[in-house]
Design a protein around this motif. Structure first.
Motif, PDB file in Angstrom:
ATOM      1  N   LEU A 663       0.838  -1.213   0.000  1.00  0.00           N
ATOM      2  CA  LEU A 663       0.000   0.000   0.000  1.00  0.00           C
ATOM      3  C   LEU A 663       0.868   1.256   0.000  1.00  0.00           C
ATOM      4  O   LEU A 663       0.639   2.193  -0.779  1.00  0.00           O
ATOM      5  CB  LEU A 663      -0.906   0.001   1.229  1.00  0.00           C
ATOM      6  CG  LEU A 663      -2.166  -0.859   1.190  1.00  0.00           C
ATOM      7  CD1 LEU A 663      -2.796  -0.940   2.576  1.00  0.00           C
ATOM      8  CD2 LEU A 663      -3.170  -0.294   0.187  1.00  0.00           C
ATOM      9  N   ALA A 664       1.868   1.301   0.890  1.00  0.00           N
ATOM     10  CA  ALA A 664       2.722   2.493   0.991  1.00  0.00           C
ATOM     11  C   ALA A 664       3.541   2.692  -0.275  1.00  0.00           C
ATOM     12  O   ALA A 664       3.705   3.832  -0.755  1.00  0.00           O
ATOM     13  CB  ALA A 664       3.644   2.364   2.208  1.00  0.00           C
ATOM     14  N   SER A 665       4.070   1.619  -0.853  1.00  0.00           N
ATOM     15  CA  SER A 665       4.857   1.742  -2.078  1.00  0.00           C
ATOM     16  C   SER A 665       4.005   2.231  -3.242  1.00  0.00           C
ATOM     17  O   SER A 665       4.479   2.999  -4.090  1.00  0.00           O
ATOM     18  CB  SER A 665       5.492   0.394  -2.432  1.00  0.00           C
ATOM     19  OG  SER A 665       6.532   0.093  -1.531  1.00  0.00           O
ATOM     20  N   ALA A 666       2.745   1.786  -3.285  1.00  0.00           N
ATOM     21  CA  ALA A 666       1.845   2.274  -4.340  1.00  0.00           C
ATOM     22  C   ALA A 666       1.598   3.768  -4.189  1.00  0.00           C
ATOM     23  O   ALA A 666       1.556   4.510  -5.180  1.00  0.00           O
ATOM     24  CB  ALA A 666       0.522   1.502  -4.280  1.00  0.00           C
ATOM     25  N   THR A 700      -2.344  -8.683  -4.536  1.00  0.00           N
ATOM     26  CA  THR A 700      -1.306  -7.674  -4.761  1.00  0.00           C
ATOM     27  C   THR A 700      -1.822  -6.555  -5.654  1.00  0.00           C
ATOM     28  O   THR A 700      -1.599  -5.363  -5.399  1.00  0.00           O
ATOM     29  CB  THR A 700      -0.050  -8.316  -5.382  1.00  0.00           C
ATOM     30  OG1 THR A 700       0.426  -9.344  -4.517  1.00  0.00           O
ATOM     31  CG2 THR A 700       1.050  -7.281  -5.597  1.00  0.00           C
ATOM     32  N   THR A 701      -2.535  -6.923  -6.704  1.00  0.00           N
ATOM     33  CA  THR A 701      -3.098  -5.929  -7.619  1.00  0.00           C
ATOM     34  C   THR A 701      -4.115  -5.041  -6.900  1.00  0.00           C
ATOM     35  O   THR A 701      -4.132  -3.816  -7.079  1.00  0.00           O
ATOM     36  CB  THR A 701      -3.769  -6.627  -8.818  1.00  0.00           C
ATOM     37  OG1 THR A 701      -2.777  -7.354  -9.544  1.00  0.00           O
ATOM     38  CG2 THR A 701      -4.430  -5.609  -9.733  1.00  0.00           C
ATOM     39  N   ALA A 702      -4.962  -5.643  -6.063  1.00  0.00           N
ATOM     40  CA  ALA A 702      -5.969  -4.860  -5.337  1.00  0.00           C
ATOM     41  C   ALA A 702      -5.304  -3.878  -4.379  1.00  0.00           C
ATOM     42  O   ALA A 702      -5.710  -2.709  -4.282  1.00  0.00           O
ATOM     43  CB  ALA A 702      -6.900  -5.800  -4.577  1.00  0.00           C
ATOM     44  N   LEU A 703      -4.285  -4.335  -3.667  1.00  0.00           N
ATOM     45  CA  LEU A 703      -3.581  -3.451  -2.732  1.00  0.00           C
ATOM     46  C   LEU A 703      -2.874  -2.318  -3.465  1.00  0.00           C
ATOM     47  O   LEU A 703      -2.888  -1.158  -3.032  1.00  0.00           O
ATOM     48  CB  LEU A 703      -2.562  -4.257  -1.922  1.00  0.00           C
ATOM     49  CG  LEU A 703      -3.138  -5.223  -0.880  1.00  0.00           C
ATOM     50  CD1 LEU A 703      -2.057  -6.181  -0.403  1.00  0.00           C
ATOM     51  CD2 LEU A 703      -3.710  -4.440   0.306  1.00  0.00           C
ATOM     52  N   TRP A 704      -2.237  -2.631  -4.579  1.00  0.00           N
ATOM     53  CA  TRP A 704      -1.535  -1.607  -5.357  1.00  0.00           C
ATOM     54  C   TRP A 704      -2.513  -0.543  -5.867  1.00  0.00           C
ATOM     55  O   TRP A 704      -2.238   0.653  -5.770  1.00  0.00           O
ATOM     56  CB  TRP A 704      -0.801  -2.269  -6.517  1.00  0.00           C
ATOM     57  CG  TRP A 704       0.069  -1.313  -7.288  1.00  0.00           C
ATOM     58  CD1 TRP A 704      -0.247  -0.632  -8.413  1.00  0.00           C
ATOM     59  CD2 TRP A 704       1.409  -0.924  -6.953  1.00  0.00           C
ATOM     60  NE1 TRP A 704       0.799   0.146  -8.819  1.00  0.00           N
ATOM     61  CE2 TRP A 704       1.834  -0.001  -7.937  1.00  0.00           C
ATOM     62  CE3 TRP A 704       2.292  -1.269  -5.939  1.00  0.00           C
ATOM     63  CZ2 TRP A 704       3.092   0.568  -7.923  1.00  0.00           C
ATOM     64  CZ3 TRP A 704       3.554  -0.692  -5.924  1.00  0.00           C
ATOM     65  CH2 TRP A 704       3.947   0.210  -6.899  1.00  0.00           C
ATOM     66  N   ARG A 706      -5.411   0.221  -4.605  1.00  0.00           N
ATOM     67  CA  ARG A 706      -5.924   0.997  -3.481  1.00  0.00           C
ATOM     68  C   ARG A 706      -4.911   2.034  -3.010  1.00  0.00           C
ATOM     69  O   ARG A 706      -5.247   3.179  -2.719  1.00  0.00           O
ATOM     70  CB  ARG A 706      -6.276   0.046  -2.333  1.00  0.00           C
ATOM     71  CG  ARG A 706      -7.015   0.716  -1.184  1.00  0.00           C
ATOM     72  CD  ARG A 706      -7.343  -0.284  -0.097  1.00  0.00           C
ATOM     73  NE  ARG A 706      -8.118   0.320   0.958  1.00  0.00           N
ATOM     74  CZ  ARG A 706      -8.303  -0.211   2.158  1.00  0.00           C
ATOM     75  NH1 ARG A 706      -7.764  -1.383   2.431  1.00  0.00           N
ATOM     76  NH2 ARG A 706      -9.027   0.406   3.079  1.00  0.00           N
ATOM     77  N   GLY A 707      -3.638   1.632  -2.916  1.00  0.00           N
ATOM     78  CA  GLY A 707      -2.603   2.565  -2.477  1.00  0.00           C
ATOM     79  C   GLY A 707      -2.418   3.733  -3.424  1.00  0.00           C
ATOM     80  O   GLY A 707      -2.144   4.855  -2.991  1.00  0.00           O
ATOM     81  N   ARG A 708      -2.564   3.476  -4.706  1.00  0.00           N
ATOM     82  CA  ARG A 708      -2.411   4.553  -5.698  1.00  0.00           C
ATOM     83  C   ARG A 708      -3.603   5.500  -5.706  1.00  0.00           C
ATOM     84  O   ARG A 708      -3.453   6.681  -6.025  1.00  0.00           O
ATOM     85  CB  ARG A 708      -2.230   3.954  -7.095  1.00  0.00           C
ATOM     86  CG  ARG A 708      -0.851   3.384  -7.362  1.00  0.00           C
ATOM     87  CD  ARG A 708      -0.741   2.896  -8.802  1.00  0.00           C
ATOM     88  NE  ARG A 708      -1.022   3.979  -9.742  1.00  0.00           N
ATOM     89  CZ  ARG A 708      -0.115   4.839 -10.199  1.00  0.00           C
ATOM     90  NH1 ARG A 708       1.133   4.744  -9.802  1.00  0.00           N
ATOM     91  NH2 ARG A 708      -0.446   5.780 -11.053  1.00  0.00           N
ATOM     92  N   VAL A 715      -3.491   6.639   3.321  1.00  0.00           N
ATOM     93  CA  VAL A 715      -2.777   5.365   3.225  1.00  0.00           C
ATOM     94  C   VAL A 715      -1.885   5.187   4.458  1.00  0.00           C
ATOM     95  O   VAL A 715      -1.805   4.087   5.039  1.00  0.00           O
ATOM     96  CB  VAL A 715      -1.939   5.298   1.939  1.00  0.00           C
ATOM     97  CG1 VAL A 715      -1.052   4.056   1.928  1.00  0.00           C
ATOM     98  CG2 VAL A 715      -2.846   5.313   0.716  1.00  0.00           C
ATOM     99  N   ALA A 716      -1.218   6.250   4.878  1.00  0.00           N
ATOM    100  CA  ALA A 716      -0.349   6.168   6.058  1.00  0.00           C
ATOM    101  C   ALA A 716      -1.144   5.733   7.286  1.00  0.00           C
ATOM    102  O   ALA A 716      -0.692   4.895   8.078  1.00  0.00           O
ATOM    103  CB  ALA A 716       0.335   7.511   6.317  1.00  0.00           C
ATOM    104  N   THR A 717      -2.339   6.305   7.452  1.00  0.00           N
ATOM    105  CA  THR A 717      -3.182   5.932   8.595  1.00  0.00           C
ATOM    106  C   THR A 717      -3.584   4.466   8.516  1.00  0.00           C
ATOM    107  O   THR A 717      -3.546   3.733   9.515  1.00  0.00           O
ATOM    108  CB  THR A 717      -4.440   6.821   8.638  1.00  0.00           C
ATOM    109  OG1 THR A 717      -4.043   8.191   8.751  1.00  0.00           O
ATOM    110  CG2 THR A 717      -5.320   6.455   9.815  1.00  0.00           C
TER     111      THR A 717
END
Length: 805
Positions: A663-666, A700-704, A706-708, A715-717
């Motif tokens: 999430l954070a990397s996205a 992985t795709t869903a998390l990416w 969402r993070g973007r 996202v940090a929270t």
């Protein structure tokens, strides 16, 4: 006298709010002090405070406490008569009335409250001195704009009410406003506290101003009042009809003080209104000492305004200031005079000269210590409000040349002080005017200087363009020339265009070294080291970092020392020496705290957090990251937030939270794209490979995605609190898969062929391209992956399943 009435203090008209500590301290003073004068500007609450103190002391005086109101008295000889009337005395034939009062009170133990003495100050001082000399049991509490200046007197400056901070509801000013609003029939809830706090700050915590504003809540909300407060003297006109006329409006309260000034004091007060922030005597003498005021008279006149409570003095720092209410009143008087242009022009020129001198000390003069550099920078920061006021006048008056000079010599307007490159806005506004009278080379210099501000504001394209425009027409200022080259290099490196950056780095170094400019030499060396590290040349990058630190140490500016120290940390982190990296980041953080630079502090806290996470010190990593995120939000700098999210990804992975790391990397990828910055790294590629293996391609795709798609702070929270549940979908969701790899299709082909040990010529033959093109692609692959050899690329390609044919 013991059987006589014990006081004539009036019943308080409404609830007394705040000042608990002042009351206790003042009551304690009368154990040893016989005369106390409460001093302060009109409307600050001297009378109410004195009444409350007198009431509290009443039980300690056998013969009571007595109020003598002097505001309506106009002739000095009537002061003694007014006191005599309070005690029911009449003079006998041939006897002085004051002698009669002294004789009557000679054996009494009482407190006399002399209210509003300032317009009869000499007569009141004479009477008070006689009372104290002849009546050992008498104590005097006076209220005045200035002290009586008699032996044994203690002067107490009445401060404004406490202003709101972290807990607005507890502040005295807020409590008073809410109480008076409730009395006016308006009940305000917690949702109004931010606007009430804003209003209390705007009104300087002056009780009279707050009471008048609270009365307006019958018609306007606190937010609406705060929005209109620039015209406070017209807005705050509805007061208590039973109050003295001077207390019914804010303008009348200030006018009362103003009318008691001499002509010279009035002249100085209105000229002081151009000084927007705190000021020292030197600045007053430079700006205000024009006929009819001579420089030799300034110190005496300024002291008189301090004594009359119209100027606030911070004796410990040797600085002065005007309350905003007094400044606005004085500014209106200046606008009505025929000297406003003269004073404001002089203010602009003086600020420009002061900033040029500070700039020389801060950046250009060789051989100074970091304390001397820091003092010059702090002085520039202390004059920041004045610089803003002077620049506003430059725009209004059309004096663009001096305005641009001031911008180019103000480190306080740059991010060196932690701001988000405020100088950009000023230069853009100045360059947006008619420039027909501004030399073209000065316009070019201004653009070169503005480029640095644009870069720190994370506007890479605009910063690069401004640097190039400046370089095209620049002449006469080697410092700005070197700065513009360094800025261009920094922008290009962040964009991933290292080859173009190299030429600017060499040019910046050449100019800086020719001029002995160690500041810009350090900046260019840092960019050169970044370029080397990006291309995987760790030894060269380390050597450049060490040379940059040596140059920074020789120059001794705290900010460039912090930047060079931080870069030493980055070089150490790149080669895997995490303990050294943590030490260097910690040293940089210490420098930045001294400097008060918030933006760079956030970035270094984030870097330190990342290293702490990798060292296994998760608690320290979380603490530093929390502070970094808070500062990044406050500063609004995307690069600082980017650093925080990179560190958050590392922290999540160190804690075993692979989903949080993705999430954070996205969020980092989205942030970098929004800035036009190069995205992706070998670490992100490795993270996504691990996520696909452990979580599956779909998760992985869903998390990416969402993070973007979420704001980075959100996202940090989510990551810090460990929340992963998706909210209910509102319409179709755009699913964006994470990048399969960092390399282009052609680069992946070449990486695969390297697993077979082919030479550049053999690869060129298979792909039908030139060997030179192959070499360029391999260099790009090394830069993207952070490698230094063909063998490393081959290993990476094999591990990631890149086909070899």
């Amino acid at each position: 006298m013991a059987d006589a009435p014990r006081h004539n203090l009036p019943v308080e008209p409404n609830r007394f709010v705040g000042r608990e500590r002042d009351i206790a301290d003042l009551c304690a003073l009368f154990d040893e002090t016989r005369a106390v004068t409460l001093c302060g500007v009109g409307g600050i609450g001297k009378t109410r405070l004195a009444m409350r103190v007198a009431d509290r002391l009443l039980g300690g005086f056998a013969d009571g406490a007595w109020l003598v109101e002097l505001a309506s008295i106009t002739r000095p000889e009537l002061v003694a008569q007014e006191i005599a009337e309070v005690f029911g005395l009449e003079s006998e034939r041939g006897q002085d009335l004051l002698d009669a009062v002294v004789a009557r009170l000679a054996g009494a133990r009482c407190l006399i409250l002399l209210d509003n003495c300032e317009h009869l100050i000499e007569a009141t001082a004479h009477v008070t001195a006689q009372l104290l000399a002849g009546c050992p049991g008498v104590r005097v509490l006076a209220t005045s704009r200035e002290a009586l200046r008699i032996p044994g007197e203690l002067m107490w400056h009445v401060p404004p009410l406490d202003l709101p901070g972290d807990d607005p509801a507890r502040a005295e000013s807020v409590r008073l406003f809410l109480n008076r609003a409730r009395a006016a029939g308006t009940r305000l809830g917690e949702e109004s506290l931010p606007d009430v706090a804003r209003l209390c700050h705007a009104l300087d915590g002056l009780p009279l101003a707050l009471e008048l504003a609270a009365a307006r809540t019958r018609m306007l909300s606190p937010g609406q009042i705060a929005d209109r407060i620039d015209d406070r003297f017209a807005l705050l006109t509805t007061g208590d009809r039973t109050a003295p006329a001077r207390q019914r409006t804010l303008a009348a309260a200030v006018e009362w003080s103003h009318d008691l000034l001499s002509q010279a004091e009035r002249t100085l007060l209105r000229r002081l209104s151009v000084l927007a922030g705190g000021f020292d005597l030197d600045l007053v003498e430079r700006v205000c000492a024009e006929p009819p005021l001579s420089e030799s008279r300034i110190v005496t006149l300024l002291g008189a305004l301090v004594d009359k409570s119209l100027v606030v003095c911070d004796a410990g720092r040797g600085r002065f200031r005007l309350l905003d209410t007094i400044r606005q009143f004085a500014a209106e008087r200046l606008a009505d005079s025929d000297e406003e242009r003269m004073v404001r022009d002089l203010h602009l020129r003086v600020l420009c000269k002061l900033q040029e001198r500070a700039f020389e000390t801060e950046f250009l003069t060789p051989g100074l210590t970091w304390q001397e550099r820091l003092a010059a920078h702090t002085g520039s920061r202390d004059r920041l409000d004045d610089q803003r006021a002077a620049l506003e006048w430059a725009l209004r008056s059309g004096n663009l040349t001096v305005g641009l000079r001031l911008c180019m010599r103000s480190s306080g307007l740059l991010s060196l002080g932690g701001a988000a490159a405020e100088v950009v806005g000023w230069i853009e506004r100045l360059l947006g005017q008619d420039l027909s009278r501004v030399p073209p080379e000065q316009v070019a210099l201004a653009k070169g200087y503005m480029a640095y501000g644009l870069l720190t504001r994370d506007d890479l394209d605009s910063g690069l363009n401004a640097a190039r425009e400046g370089l095209a027409g620049m002449a006469g200022d080697p410092f700005v020339l070197a700065t513009a080259h360094t800025v261009a290099a920094g922008a290009l490196l962040r964009m991933g265009r290292g080859d173009e950056a190299a030429g600017h780095i060499e040019a910046a170094l050449a100019v800086a070294r020719q001029q002995g400019d160690r500041f810009n030499e350090t900046g260019a060396l840092i960019e050169g080291s970044v370029h080397a590290l990006q291309r995987g040349r760790q030894r060269e990058g380390q050597r450049g970092a060490e040379e940059a630190h040596a140059a920074a140490t020789a120059h001794a500016h705290p900010w460039i020392l912090a930047m060079a120290t931080s870069h030493l940390g980055l070089a150490a982190e790149t080669r895997g020496d995490l303990e050294t990296a943590a030490e260097q980041y910690g040293a940089a953080i210490s420098w930045l705290r001294k400097l008060g630079n918030r933006g760079d502090l956030a970035q270094n806290l984030a870097r330190s957090s990342r290293v702490r996470a990798q060292l296994g010190d998760v608690l320290a990593a979380r603490e530093q990251l929390a502070e970094a995120l808070s500062v990044a939000r406050e500063c609004g700098l995307r690069q600082a937030l980017n650093r925080c999210m990179v560190s958050l990804s590392a922290l999540a992975r160190a804690e075993g939270d692979l989903e949080g790391a993705v999430l954070a990397s996205a969020a980092v990828a989205a942030l970098r794209e929004s800035m036009g910055q190069r995205t992706g790294s070998v670490k992100v590629d490795e993270l996504l490979s691990a996520a696909r293996a452990q979580l599956g391609e779909g998760r992985t795709t869903a998390l990416w995605s969402r993070g973007r798609s979420r704001p980075a702070f959100e996202v940090a929270t989510l990551v810090l609190e460990g929340r992963r549940t998706e909210p209910a979908a509102v319409g179709p969701v755009q699913v964006e898969p994470p990048p399969a790899a960092l390399l282009t299709i052609r680069e992946r082909e070449i990486a695969g062929l390297l697993t077979r040990g082919l030479s550049n010529k053999a690869i060129a033959g298979e792909l039908v391209i030139s060997p030179a093109t192959v070499a360029r692609h391999i260099a790009n692959i090394m830069e993207k992956l952070g490698y230094t050899s063909r063998a490393q690329i081959a290993v990476w390609a094999a591990e990631h399943g890149v086909p070899s044919a």
